[in-house]
Design a protein around this motif. Sequence first.
Motif, PDB file in Angstrom:
ATOM      1  N   CYS A 198      -0.541 -12.805   1.300  1.00 53.43           N
ATOM      2  CA  CYS A 198      -0.317 -11.089   2.265  1.00 53.43           C
ATOM      3  C   CYS A 198       0.996 -10.913   1.896  1.00 53.43           C
ATOM      4  O   CYS A 198       1.557 -11.784   2.640  1.00 53.43           O
ATOM      5  CB  CYS A 198      -0.988 -11.055   3.207  1.00 53.43           C
ATOM      6  SG  CYS A 198      -2.571 -11.301   3.643  1.00 53.43           S
ATOM      7  N   CYS A 199       1.324 -10.014   1.966  1.00 55.34           N
ATOM      8  CA  CYS A 199       2.859  -9.641   1.576  1.00 55.34           C
ATOM      9  C   CYS A 199       2.873  -8.064   1.988  1.00 55.34           C
ATOM     10  O   CYS A 199       1.765  -7.166   1.302  1.00 55.34           O
ATOM     11  CB  CYS A 199       3.802  -9.994   0.048  1.00 55.34           C
ATOM     12  SG  CYS A 199       3.276  -9.121  -1.758  1.00 55.34           S
ATOM     13  N   ASN A 200       4.124  -7.605   2.190  1.00 51.45           N
ATOM     14  CA  ASN A 200       4.266  -6.374   2.125  1.00 51.45           C
ATOM     15  C   ASN A 200       5.215  -5.355   1.298  1.00 51.45           C
ATOM     16  O   ASN A 200       5.995  -6.554   0.533  1.00 51.45           O
ATOM     17  CB  ASN A 200       4.908  -6.061   3.362  1.00 51.45           C
ATOM     18  CG  ASN A 200       4.393  -6.166   4.834  1.00 51.45           C
ATOM     19  OD1 ASN A 200       2.995  -6.892   4.562  1.00 51.45           O
ATOM     20  ND2 ASN A 200       4.851  -6.498   5.987  1.00 51.45           N
ATOM     21  N   LEU A 201       4.723  -4.705   0.452  1.00 54.18           N
ATOM     22  CA  LEU A 201       5.777  -3.393  -0.384  1.00 54.18           C
ATOM     23  C   LEU A 201       5.332  -2.256  -0.352  1.00 54.18           C
ATOM     24  O   LEU A 201       4.636  -1.496   0.456  1.00 54.18           O
ATOM     25  CB  LEU A 201       4.274  -3.986  -1.396  1.00 54.18           C
ATOM     26  CG  LEU A 201       4.018  -5.357  -2.483  1.00 54.18           C
ATOM     27  CD1 LEU A 201       3.009  -5.592  -3.458  1.00 54.18           C
ATOM     28  CD2 LEU A 201       5.051  -6.161  -2.436  1.00 54.18           C
ATOM     29  N   ASP A 202       7.254  -1.984   0.337  1.00 58.58           N
ATOM     30  CA  ASP A 202       6.935  -0.897   0.233  1.00 58.58           C
ATOM     31  C   ASP A 202       8.472  -0.173  -0.785  1.00 58.58           C
ATOM     32  O   ASP A 202       8.705   1.400  -0.625  1.00 58.58           O
ATOM     33  CB  ASP A 202       7.968  -0.380   1.479  1.00 58.58           C
ATOM     34  CG  ASP A 202       9.230  -0.706   1.395  1.00 58.58           C
ATOM     35  OD1 ASP A 202       9.967  -1.177   0.497  1.00 58.58           O
ATOM     36  OD2 ASP A 202      10.024  -1.005   2.938  1.00 58.58           O
ATOM     37  N   GLY A 222       3.622   2.228   3.102  1.00 58.89           N
ATOM     38  CA  GLY A 222       4.148   1.299   2.008  1.00 58.89           C
ATOM     39  C   GLY A 222       2.425   0.749   2.210  1.00 58.89           C
ATOM     40  O   GLY A 222       1.639   1.189   2.443  1.00 58.89           O
ATOM     41  N   PHE A 223       1.836  -0.661   1.037  1.00 60.57           N
ATOM     42  CA  PHE A 223       0.905  -1.125   0.881  1.00 60.57           C
ATOM     43  C   PHE A 223       1.387  -3.082   1.230  1.00 60.57           C
ATOM     44  O   PHE A 223       2.096  -3.511   1.087  1.00 60.57           O
ATOM     45  CB  PHE A 223       0.351  -0.923  -0.201  1.00 60.57           C
ATOM     46  CG  PHE A 223       0.271   0.052  -1.335  1.00 60.57           C
ATOM     47  CD1 PHE A 223      -0.746   0.547  -0.899  1.00 60.57           C
ATOM     48  CD2 PHE A 223       2.039   0.613  -1.855  1.00 60.57           C
ATOM     49  CE1 PHE A 223      -0.985   2.205  -1.350  1.00 60.57           C
ATOM     50  CE2 PHE A 223       1.388   1.698  -1.552  1.00 60.57           C
ATOM     51  CZ  PHE A 223       0.171   2.782  -1.842  1.00 60.57           C
ATOM     52  N   VAL A 224       0.250  -3.239   1.742  1.00 59.00           N
ATOM     53  CA  VAL A 224       0.185  -5.116   2.073  1.00 59.00           C
ATOM     54  C   VAL A 224      -0.834  -5.373   1.233  1.00 59.00           C
ATOM     55  O   VAL A 224      -2.180  -4.783   0.690  1.00 59.00           O
ATOM     56  CB  VAL A 224      -0.569  -5.397   3.445  1.00 59.00           C
ATOM     57  CG1 VAL A 224      -0.777  -6.489   3.391  1.00 59.00           C
ATOM     58  CG2 VAL A 224      -0.122  -4.813   4.389  1.00 59.00           C
ATOM     59  N   LEU A 225      -0.754  -5.911  -0.407  1.00 58.80           N
ATOM     60  CA  LEU A 225      -1.079  -6.276  -0.607  1.00 58.80           C
ATOM     61  C   LEU A 225      -2.152  -7.696  -0.427  1.00 58.80           C
ATOM     62  O   LEU A 225      -1.039  -9.394  -0.371  1.00 58.80           O
ATOM     63  CB  LEU A 225       0.045  -6.975  -2.204  1.00 58.80           C
ATOM     64  CG  LEU A 225      -0.780  -7.668  -3.931  1.00 58.80           C
ATOM     65  CD1 LEU A 225      -1.874  -6.970  -4.433  1.00 58.80           C
ATOM     66  CD2 LEU A 225       0.045  -7.990  -3.825  1.00 58.80           C
ATOM     67  N   ILE A 274       2.715 -14.252  -7.303  1.00 57.18           N
ATOM     68  CA  ILE A 274       3.043 -12.597  -6.743  1.00 57.18           C
ATOM     69  C   ILE A 274       4.543 -12.090  -6.619  1.00 57.18           C
ATOM     70  O   ILE A 274       4.615 -11.774  -6.645  1.00 57.18           O
ATOM     71  CB  ILE A 274       2.137 -12.886  -5.131  1.00 57.18           C
ATOM     72  CG1 ILE A 274       0.701 -12.530  -5.038  1.00 57.18           C
ATOM     73  CG2 ILE A 274       3.056 -12.250  -4.154  1.00 57.18           C
ATOM     74  CD1 ILE A 274      -0.034 -13.747  -4.546  1.00 57.18           C
ATOM     75  N   LEU A 275       5.552 -13.945  -6.174  1.00 58.64           N
ATOM     76  CA  LEU A 275       6.803 -14.009  -5.965  1.00 58.64           C
ATOM     77  C   LEU A 275       7.063 -12.886  -8.138  1.00 58.64           C
ATOM     78  O   LEU A 275       8.205 -12.253  -7.517  1.00 58.64           O
ATOM     79  CB  LEU A 275       7.161 -15.518  -6.332  1.00 58.64           C
ATOM     80  CG  LEU A 275       6.727 -15.280  -4.089  1.00 58.64           C
ATOM     81  CD1 LEU A 275       6.940 -16.524  -4.594  1.00 58.64           C
ATOM     82  CD2 LEU A 275       7.368 -14.348  -3.720  1.00 58.64           C
ATOM     83  N   LYS A 276       6.235 -13.447  -8.972  1.00 57.35           N
ATOM     84  CA  LYS A 276       7.482 -13.228  -9.832  1.00 57.35           C
ATOM     85  C   LYS A 276       6.414 -11.567 -10.427  1.00 57.35           C
ATOM     86  O   LYS A 276       7.754 -10.913 -11.275  1.00 57.35           O
ATOM     87  CB  LYS A 276       6.520 -13.963 -11.127  1.00 57.35           C
ATOM     88  CG  LYS A 276       6.981 -13.293 -12.449  1.00 57.35           C
ATOM     89  CD  LYS A 276       6.080 -14.595 -14.125  1.00 57.35           C
ATOM     90  CE  LYS A 276       7.076 -14.505 -15.177  1.00 57.35           C
ATOM     91  NZ  LYS A 276       5.979 -15.263 -16.029  1.00 57.35           N
ATOM     92  N   HIS A 277       5.614 -10.942  -9.644  1.00 54.69           N
ATOM     93  CA  HIS A 277       4.977 -10.102 -10.832  1.00 54.69           C
ATOM     94  C   HIS A 277       4.864  -8.743  -9.125  1.00 54.69           C
ATOM     95  O   HIS A 277       4.497  -7.730  -9.944  1.00 54.69           O
ATOM     96  CB  HIS A 277       4.085  -9.976 -11.074  1.00 54.69           C
ATOM     97  CG  HIS A 277       3.388 -10.883 -12.636  1.00 54.69           C
ATOM     98  ND1 HIS A 277       4.268 -10.284 -13.226  1.00 54.69           N
ATOM     99  CD2 HIS A 277       3.360 -12.363 -12.071  1.00 54.69           C
ATOM    100  CE1 HIS A 277       3.769 -11.273 -14.253  1.00 54.69           C
ATOM    101  NE2 HIS A 277       3.514 -12.488 -13.717  1.00 54.69           N
ATOM    102  N   THR A 278       5.532  -8.636  -8.227  1.00 58.16           N
ATOM    103  CA  THR A 278       6.194  -7.985  -6.869  1.00 58.16           C
ATOM    104  C   THR A 278       7.201  -8.382  -6.153  1.00 58.16           C
ATOM    105  O   THR A 278       8.066  -8.937  -6.707  1.00 58.16           O
ATOM    106  CB  THR A 278       4.811  -7.760  -5.742  1.00 58.16           C
ATOM    107  OG1 THR A 278       5.402  -9.043  -5.358  1.00 58.16           O
ATOM    108  CG2 THR A 278       3.532  -8.252  -6.580  1.00 58.16           C
ATOM    109  N   SER A 279       7.699  -7.428  -6.517  1.00 57.99           N
ATOM    110  CA  SER A 279       8.685  -6.704  -5.160  1.00 57.99           C
ATOM    111  C   SER A 279       8.731  -7.459  -3.968  1.00 57.99           C
ATOM    112  O   SER A 279      10.322  -8.070  -3.746  1.00 57.99           O
ATOM    113  CB  SER A 279       9.161  -5.590  -5.154  1.00 57.99           C
ATOM    114  OG  SER A 279       8.783  -4.981  -3.822  1.00 57.99           O
ATOM    115  N   THR A 280       8.010  -8.579  -3.788  1.00 57.23           N
ATOM    116  CA  THR A 280       7.857  -9.316  -2.591  1.00 57.23           C
ATOM    117  C   THR A 280       9.414 -10.000  -2.171  1.00 57.23           C
ATOM    118  O   THR A 280       9.277 -11.231  -3.186  1.00 57.23           O
ATOM    119  CB  THR A 280       7.096  -9.855  -1.797  1.00 57.23           C
ATOM    120  OG1 THR A 280       6.626 -10.325  -0.453  1.00 57.23           O
ATOM    121  CG2 THR A 280       6.206 -10.831  -2.880  1.00 57.23           C
TER     122      THR A 280
END
Length: 418
Positions: A283-287, A322-325, A341-347
């Motif tokens: 899980c990661c938070n994205l805003d 925001g969103f929790v992915l 996830i680290l590559k394709h999101t901003s988390t």
Amino acid sequence: MKTLFLECTMGAAGDMLMSALIELHENPDEFVEKFNHLGIPKVKLEKEQSVKCGITGTHMRVLIDGAEEQSGDTHLHSYGHHHNHEQDHHYNHEHEHNHSHQHSHSSLHHIEHIVSHLPLEKQVKQDVMAVYTLIAEAESHAHGVPVPDIHFHEVGTMDAVADVVGVCMLIHDLNPDKIIAGPVNVGWGQVNCAHGILPVPAPATAFILREIPTYSGEIEGELCTPTGAALLKHFVDSFEKMPVMKVKKIGYGMGNKDFPAANCVRAMLGEMENTTDDIVELCCNLDDMTPEYIGYAAELLMREGALDVYTTSVFMKKNRPGFVLTCMCKKEDKEKFLQLILKHTSTLGIREYTCNRYSLERKIRNVQTSLGQVRVKESKGYGITKRKIEYEDLVQIAKEYHKSLEDVREEIQKELED
């Protein structure tokens, strides 16, 4: 979970599978009586005791006009229209076994006509035709003949129809939640057929057994027939060693031939504990990502084999929406999805939770309906059975027939329930 395990250390043929399964049946004699009242042309089924290498089991005799085919457990001999009929006639003449039969043949359409008029449950009829379709497609590939042009020698065909119908009826009666089979021994050497001398396994059998674990063993001869291979392909959920299970019944289905090893299929029916999977939730938070970019990342994770991916709307620090992915994956795939996830999101960080997942066993069946073929997802376990028609198939049919999605679903669902 009610589990059927098939041990195929001496291959598999239709009569051997039927013989093994009938030993697991609650009322074998009633089954034989019911079978003989189906009205399969010229066919009568007899159950007899058989002993191989000191092991007592059952052999199901399929009589055609009162005589049993003795073809080394190979019940199906097919050919395309372009093959030499004189050669086929020569083959039939040399392989008569104390009874005569005319040189006539049946097509897949003829088989369907016979099966459609038998007093069988709809599911059994669908299973029978699915097995025969596998055989016809394999023969078509092996001989370079279109499926509609594939014909089967009539006596062998009635023998095979009996075997396939019998096995499908028995599977329906036993109703296991899961069917597992061990690796299939195909034998080795060469076999004589209408086309000449062919390698073992025969081309059609080898085609059906693609992606199924097989081996040649030490016994020379054809151990697995096209009929046996197709029945395994259609019904078996997984091919692996025998699982941990509490066996309640054991059946031995004997073949005709004698070998140094007991020529039989062993079937075991029992209970296997419902297993749990260790899965990981990442899980990661994205805003600071747009919905389009989050959607792209979620689709990519699913394509890469995630078990599930979803987002949850939340309010984050400073009241930012925001969103929790959440990405669910197998434990062994954790590193792969962490990187994605680290590559394709901003988390900048990911949380990990390990969970036990309890799930139903899933299988997809191809079912022919009046509107076309559809895939049906069937899930079993914990005494529960669920079925759902594949959404994409419903959409395709709705577009083709200019009907609403709900009308198509209701029409096909009604057919499946009839």
